[in-house]
Design a protein around this motif. Structure first.
Motif, mmCIF file in Angstrom:
data_model
loop_
_atom_site.group_PDB
_atom_site.id
_atom_site.type_symbol
_atom_site.label_atom_id
_atom_site.label_comp_id
_atom_site.label_asym_id
_atom_site.label_seq_id
_atom_site.Cartn_x
_atom_site.Cartn_y
_atom_site.Cartn_z
ATOM 1 N N ASP A 1 0.831 -1.207 0.000
ATOM 2 C CA ASP A 1 0.000 0.000 0.000
ATOM 3 C C ASP A 1 0.867 1.259 0.000
ATOM 4 O OD1 ASP A 1 -2.271 -1.567 0.092
ATOM 5 O OD2 ASP A 1 -2.444 -1.457 2.282
ATOM 6 N N VAL A 2 1.964 1.227 0.772
ATOM 7 C CA VAL A 2 2.853 2.386 0.831
ATOM 8 C C VAL A 2 3.516 2.615 -0.526
ATOM 9 C CG1 VAL A 2 4.965 3.305 1.867
ATOM 10 C CG2 VAL A 2 3.249 2.209 3.308
ATOM 11 N N LEU A 3 3.980 1.548 -1.155
ATOM 12 C CA LEU A 3 4.603 1.687 -2.477
ATOM 13 C C LEU A 3 3.627 2.304 -3.470
ATOM 14 C CD1 LEU A 3 6.531 -1.705 -2.713
ATOM 15 C CD2 LEU A 3 7.519 0.554 -2.328
ATOM 16 N N GLU A 4 2.394 1.863 -3.428
ATOM 17 C CA GLU A 4 1.390 2.418 -4.330
ATOM 18 C C GLU A 4 1.144 3.892 -4.024
ATOM 19 O OE1 GLU A 4 -3.240 1.588 -5.737
ATOM 20 O OE2 GLU A 4 -2.259 0.244 -4.300
ATOM 21 N N GLU A 5 1.101 4.226 -2.737
ATOM 22 C CA GLU A 5 0.810 5.608 -2.346
ATOM 23 C C GLU A 5 1.885 6.577 -2.810
ATOM 24 O OE1 GLU A 5 -0.365 8.082 1.739
ATOM 25 O OE2 GLU A 5 -0.286 5.881 1.734
ATOM 26 N N VAL A 6 3.151 6.124 -2.816
ATOM 27 C CA VAL A 6 4.245 7.011 -3.238
ATOM 28 C C VAL A 6 4.646 6.762 -4.692
ATOM 29 C CG1 VAL A 6 5.102 7.305 -0.889
ATOM 30 C CG2 VAL A 6 6.041 5.468 -2.302
#
Length: 345
Positions: A22-27
């Motif tokens: 989720d973090v990778l997608e967010e950034v």
């Protein structure tokens, strides 16, 4: 993907590594390379990454940066996941800076600290340029854009590394009170960070796998990293970096020894800052309390690490040339620093 650095993205709590996707997608990272030690990369198959570089080594030898950069190019990585301590995070920063110089676009970094070093929110990184030659750099494009703080990843960290890296974080807090470029909020982060570290470190020493103590200690390290992001490094870090690079010693261990000496030296010109640190630690004297915390990891004298007394004058000359020494609120001559080194030898 824009090259501008987004607002800091964080996840904190037990099991939060599971949110990496989720973090990778967010950034906006689509192809992430995991950068870690061989041990740290052992469970990489469960992570949403396209490949692994597992050659991270202490103090970031320049050849490891070149290897990791080549791996990122080979895989077409647009992001790096730094899983580990300060060396893993600094390796990623150095790689990002190197690749940005080649293509004007730095891969974004997600830091996953597994120690308490507090390197995750600044553009600064150290490298070992050659035997005994510690250097470094600064590149705003290399500042991590996100961090995941999962205390479960720290449960097996040995006591020496626990105390050493916590002392590194505590030095970030101390220097945030008196660095000449510190923003006002740096001291507020330092207050919270120092209080958490001072409270939690004895708990962790008594119960190394206790999730409460580890969580509180990681919280302190996170606050120390934020304090550093809004300030900078001073004399204690300059001493620790020079000793660590020259003698291949952990920077945290060296900070454990150097920070009290630097605080006593600086108290002459910034007494209120040193008193504020003592208050955050719940102590009458900051330097004495830090020495007590350092002894939890067995850190007492430089001689215990094999540092030769006869080379202290030479080391002192190298220390005063470092940026941290130059930014110190009290000017330190080579003779001053040599005296400090002998006081902890």
């Amino acid at each position: 993907m824009s090259d501008s650095r987004p607002v800091r993205v964080t996840r904190f709590g037990a099991g939060s590594l599971s949110e990496l996707g989720d973090v990778l997608e967010e950034v906006e990272i689509g192809r992430a390379l995991l950068v870690a030690t061989r041990r740290g990369a052992a469970g990489a198959e469960s992570l949403p990454v396209v490949g692994v570089y597992d050659g991270v080594r202490p103090h970031v030898p320049v050849e490891t940066v070149q290897e990791a950069a080549a791996r990122a190019v080979e895989l077409g990585a647009d992001g790096l996941v730094a899983l580990g301590g300060g060396s893993a995070i600094d390796t990623c920063k150095a790689v990002a800076s190197e690749l940005a110089s080649q293509s004007e676009r730095a891969p974004r970094i997600v830091a996953v600290p597994t120690t308490y070093a507090g390197a995750e929110w600044t553009p600064y990184f150290g490298m070992l340029l050659g035997p005994g030659r510690k250097g470094g750099g600064m590149d705003e494009r290399a500042t991590p854009v996100a961090a995941i703080y999962d205390p479960e990843l720290t449960l097996d960290l040995p006591l020496g590394a626990t105390v050493g890296t916590a002392m590194n974080a505590l030095a970030h807090c101390a220097e945030a009170y008196y660095h000449p470029r510190a923003q006002r909020r740096a001291a507020r982060h330092a207050d919270t960070g120092a209080t958490a570290i001072g409270h939690a470190l004895p708990l962790v020493a008594d119960e190394p796998r206790g999730i409460y103590g580890r969580t509180r200690l990681l919280e302190g390290a996170m606050r120390a990293a934020l304090a550093l992001a809004d300030s900078g490094l001073c004399l204690a870090h300059a001493m620790a970096q020079a000793l660590g690079g020259r003698y291949a010693l952990p920077q945290g261990s060296m900070n454990a020894l150097c920070l009290p000496a630097a605080l006593r030296f600086n108290a002459v010109v910034v007494p209120q800052a040193v008193e504020r640190l003592a208050a955050a630690l719940g102590a009458d004297d900051a330097a004495t309390r830090i020495e007590e915390l350092a002894r939890l990891g067995g850190f007492e004298r430089l001689r215990d690490f094999g540092v030769p007394e006869g080379e202290l004058d030479e080391v002192a000359v190298a220390i005063v040339a470092r940026p941290g020494a130059k930014a110190n609120p009290r000017e330190a001559s080579p003779e001053d620093v040599a005296t400090l080194l002998r006081s902890i030898w």
